[in-house]
Scaffold this active site. Structure first.
Site, short mmCIF file in Angstrom:
data_model
loop_
_atom_site.label_atom_id
_atom_site.label_comp_id
_atom_site.label_asym_id
_atom_site.label_seq_id
_atom_site.Cartn_x
_atom_site.Cartn_y
_atom_site.Cartn_z
N LYS A 201 0.86 -1.19 0.00
CA LYS A 201 0.00 0.00 0.00
C LYS A 201 0.89 1.24 0.00
CE LYS A 201 -3.62 2.39 2.53
NZ LYS A 201 -4.66 2.26 3.55
N LYS A 255 -2.32 -1.46 -3.79
CA LYS A 255 -3.14 -0.26 -3.71
C LYS A 255 -2.31 0.99 -3.77
CE LYS A 255 -6.25 1.84 -0.46
NZ LYS A 255 -6.66 1.83 0.91
N SER A 281 -10.33 5.55 -4.64
CA SER A 281 -11.29 6.64 -4.80
C SER A 281 -10.85 7.69 -5.81
CB SER A 281 -11.55 7.28 -3.45
OG SER A 281 -10.34 7.74 -2.87
N TYR A 319 -15.42 0.92 -6.78
CA TYR A 319 -16.67 1.62 -6.49
C TYR A 319 -17.66 1.48 -7.65
CZ TYR A 319 -13.76 3.45 -2.79
OH TYR A 319 -12.92 3.53 -1.72
C1 PBG Z 1 -7.45 3.51 5.56
C2 PBG Z 1 -7.81 3.29 4.14
C3 PBG Z 1 -7.61 4.19 3.10
C4 PBG Z 1 -8.21 3.62 1.98
C5 PBG Z 1 -8.73 2.37 2.35
N1 PBG Z 1 -8.44 2.17 3.71
C6 PBG Z 1 -7.05 5.54 3.06
C7 PBG Z 1 -5.74 5.84 3.61
O1 PBG Z 1 -4.88 4.97 3.81
O2 PBG Z 1 -5.53 7.02 3.89
C8 PBG Z 1 -8.27 4.29 0.65
C9 PBG Z 1 -9.29 3.81 -0.30
C10 PBG Z 1 -9.59 4.70 -1.44
O3 PBG Z 1 -8.96 5.75 -1.65
O4 PBG Z 1 -10.52 4.35 -2.18
N2 PBG Z 1 -6.53 2.74 6.18
#
Ligand code: PBG
Length: 329
Positions: A201, A255, A281, A319
């Site tokens: 991530k 991700k 997102s 989504y």
């Molecule tokens: C939080 C989390 C995040 C997302 C999923 N779980 C955001 C972050 O790490 O700040 C992001 C998902 C998205 O942007 O669609 N741990």
């Protein structure tokens, strides 16, 4: 391996007709390839739109069945739950994450009661929806502290598992949490709860709309670069995945999605385990806004999703999942 060359060899011959193009297709999409994220809010009878994510809503628990029904009807195998926690319930240590009456717990119970095992439930394991500073971990002298955070994540995991969560998805990027969570689950007789590790991530700008959706945008102090990965790196992703597999992850996530197809591909090739991709997102908003403004046409959605399969992803968190029937057509 090239046999023959132009003019005897013409690759366009296979593309000439639609039936022929269909025959030589290497990748396709089915509803089985998708996980649908659902945003939760407190209150009742609300389906609230999210400014930065056209077509995506936050649901109160009593409206949840509207979207879960839809997911089941479209044959989506799993939903992922994300809470928008009231500011008054947030604090430095994210204690609302351990409240058995929090939004996620209520949603799990509601879904399991109504749908049994017709659909899987996946829950984020991380503190950011619950902390006043918006970070995924506890803070001590301006540092996100690793081992103490894991202690809370273990309890959050056990609670979600007890409520009936099928797949725990640690998204916090602390070191060593997969092993500790697996151990704790096994010790408490929850050997069958799966772990989907957000193993690779990245600290990304593409999470912007999500933080708006869960209400952590305004509160986030600084950035997440001391725990989420540097987008300049790919070898490091391999090391992260190798460790998480050793610690007991059943599946791993990459991700964001589209800017990281190279990472998906190399992880799949190296480890041959289920690899999931998260079309985050920011990717969703970019594509959806461009379609709305007629800058690109709707087919861009299908193209963006097939790209994940081509790279080697088993499934995609998207989504768009609740509209997948129209997209596949
Ligand atoms: C939080 C989390 C995040 C997302 C999923 N779980 C955001 C972050 O790490 O700040 C992001 C998902 C998205 O942007 O669609 N741990």
């Amino acid at each position: 391996m090239i046999t023959g060359k132009y003019p005897s060899l013409r690759l366009r011959r296979n593309r000439k007709q639609s039936w022929s193009r269909r025959l030589i297709q290497e990748n396709t999409l089915s509803p089985n390839d998708f996980i649908l994220p659902i945003f939760l809010i407190d209150g009742s009878n609300k389906k609230e739109s999210i400014n930065s994510m056209p077509g995506v809503y936050r649901y109160t628990i009593n409206r949840l069945s509207q979207i879960v029904d839809r997911a089941i009807k479209k044959e989506i195998p799993m939903v992922a739950l994300f809470p928008k926690t009231k500011n008054s319930l947030k604090n430095e240590i994210g204690s609302e994450s351990l409240n058995e009456n929090n939004l996620v717990c209520k949603a799990i119970i509601e879904i399991k009661k109504k749908y049994k095992n017709q659909i899987g439930i996946m829950c984020d394991v991380a503190l950011d929806p619950y902390t006043s500073h918006g970070h995924d971990g506890l803070i001590k002298s301006n540092q996100i502290i690793n081992d103490e955070t894991i202690e809370v994540l273990i309890n959050q995991s056990l609670l979600q598992a007890e409520m009936g969560c099928d797949v725990l998805a640690p998204s916090d990027m602390m070191d060593g949490r997969i092993g500790k969570i697996r151990q704790a689950l096994d010790k408490s007789n929850r050997q069958n709860v799966q772990i989907l590790s957000y193993a690779a991530k990245y600290a990304s700008s593409f999470y912007g709309p999500f933080r708006d959706a869960v209400g952590s945008k305004g509160s986030l102090k600084g950035d997440k670069k001391t725990y989420q990965m540097d987008f300049r790196n790919s070898n490091e992703a391999i090391r992260e995945v190798a460790l998480d597999i050793k610690e007991g992850a059943d599946m791993v996530m990459v991700k964001p999605g589209m800017p990281y197809l190279d990472i998906i591909k190399s992880i799949k090739e190296k480890f041959k385990i289920p690899v999931f991709a998260y079309q985050v997102s920011g990717e969703y908003s970019l594509i959806s806004n461009a379609i709305q403004k007629k800058i690109i046409n709707e087919d861009a959605v299908y193209e963006s999703l097939v790209a994940f399969k081509r790279a080697g992803a088993n499934a995609i968190v998207s989504y768009y999942a609740d509209r997948i029937d129209k997209i596949i057509k």
